[in-house]
Design an enzyme around this catalytic site. Structure first.
Site, PDB file in Angstrom:
ATOM      1  N   GLU A  78       0.832  -1.207   0.000  1.00  0.00           N
ATOM      2  CA  GLU A  78       0.000   0.000   0.000  1.00  0.00           C
ATOM      3  C   GLU A  78       0.867   1.259   0.000  1.00  0.00           C
ATOM      4  O   GLU A  78       0.620   2.205  -0.750  1.00  0.00           O
ATOM      5  CB  GLU A  78      -0.930   0.015   1.226  1.00  0.00           C
ATOM      6  CG  GLU A  78      -1.878  -1.161   1.297  1.00  0.00           C
ATOM      7  CD  GLU A  78      -1.313  -2.353   2.072  1.00  0.00           C
ATOM      8  OE1 GLU A  78      -2.123  -3.213   2.447  1.00  0.00           O
ATOM      9  OE2 GLU A  78      -0.087  -2.429   2.299  1.00  0.00           O
ATOM     10  N   CYS A 108       0.291   1.879   7.201  1.00  0.00           N
ATOM     11  CA  CYS A 108      -0.185   2.144   5.843  1.00  0.00           C
ATOM     12  C   CYS A 108      -1.506   2.901   5.873  1.00  0.00           C
ATOM     13  O   CYS A 108      -1.758   3.749   5.020  1.00  0.00           O
ATOM     14  CB  CYS A 108      -0.321   0.846   5.058  1.00  0.00           C
ATOM     15  SG  CYS A 108       1.283   0.137   4.599  1.00  0.00           S
TER      16      CYS A 108
END
Length: 180
Positions: A78, A108
Site C-alpha cells: 500500500e 499504511c
C-alpha cells in the site's frame, strides 16, 4: 451434451482486485506477498508490492530485518503504491480507490488517510481489523471484497488454457501479400 460455460465479465472491483493479486506476486518478502493498486476514474495510476526500496537487498536475498516481530526491511504494498504515485509526474492520490490483497496495517492506514485515498477495498483481514476502524474513523470508505465465483473460474481459465483465437464470422481480413 456439454453446456458451454458463459463468460463472466468482471466488475471493476473484480478486475482491480485481480490486478492487486497479480502485483503481489512480485513481492520480495516471503512473510506476506501483498499487492496494492491505486485507481482513479477507473484507471490504474500506480501499483505496489511488499519489497525493499529500489537498489537495496530484499528479504528473499538476505533474509528478514526483524523488529518487535515485524520485518522492517520491506516497504508495504500500500505504501509503495502511494510512493510510486508520488514520483509519477501529474499523478494525484486524492480521491483514489486502493485495492489491496490484505487490509492495510495501521502505518499504511495513516499514509492512506494522508494521501487522500477515498476508498479502500481489501480481499482478506490480515492479523486484525483495528486499522480498518481507523480508516473508517478518518472518513475513508472501506469494503471487504466479496469473491465472484464466476469471475474466479474465468481467471483460472485465463491462466490455464491456450490463448483463444477468434475468427470473424464474416469476411476474414488478409494482410497485404498474405497467401490463402
Amino acid at each position: 451434451m456439454t453446456k458451454e460455460k458463459k463468460y463472466a465479465r468482471p466488475t471493476w472491483d473484480d478486475y482491480f482486485m485481480a490486478v492487486a493479486k497479480i502485483v503481489g506476486t512480485r513481492s520480495s518478502c516471503d512473510r506476506l506477498r501483498a499487492g496494492a493498486v491505486l485507481v482513479k476514474d477507473k484507471r490504474i495510476i500506480s501499483t505496489g508490492y511488499n519489497g525493499a526500496p529500489s537498489g537495496l537487498e530484499s528479504c528473499d536475498e538476505v533474509g528478514h530485518l526483524m523488529e518487535e516481530g515485524h520485518c522492517v526491511r520491506t516497504i508495504h504494498g500500500e505504501h509503495n503504491a502511494i510512493l510510486q504515485a508520488a514520483i509519477i509526474s501529474g499523478a494525484s492520490t486524492q480521491g483514489t480507490t486502493m485495492y489491496s490483497k490484505y487490509n492495510p496495517c495501521i502505518h499504511c492506514s495513516k499514509y492512506i488517510v494522508a494521501a487522500g485515498v477515498a476508498r479502500v477495498v481489501f480481499s482478506k483481514i490480515y492479523r486484525n481489523s483495528k486499522a480498518v476502524d481507523y480508516l473508517r474513523q478518518a472518513g475513508v470508505k472501506v469494503e471487504e471484497y466479496k469473491e465472484n465465483e464466476d469471475w474466479n473460474d474465468n481467471i483460472k481459465d485465463l491462466f490455464s488454457e491456450d490463448i483463444e483465437v477468434i475468427k470473424p464470422k464474416e469476411g476474414d481480413v488478409k494482410m497485404e501479400g498474405e497467401i490463402d
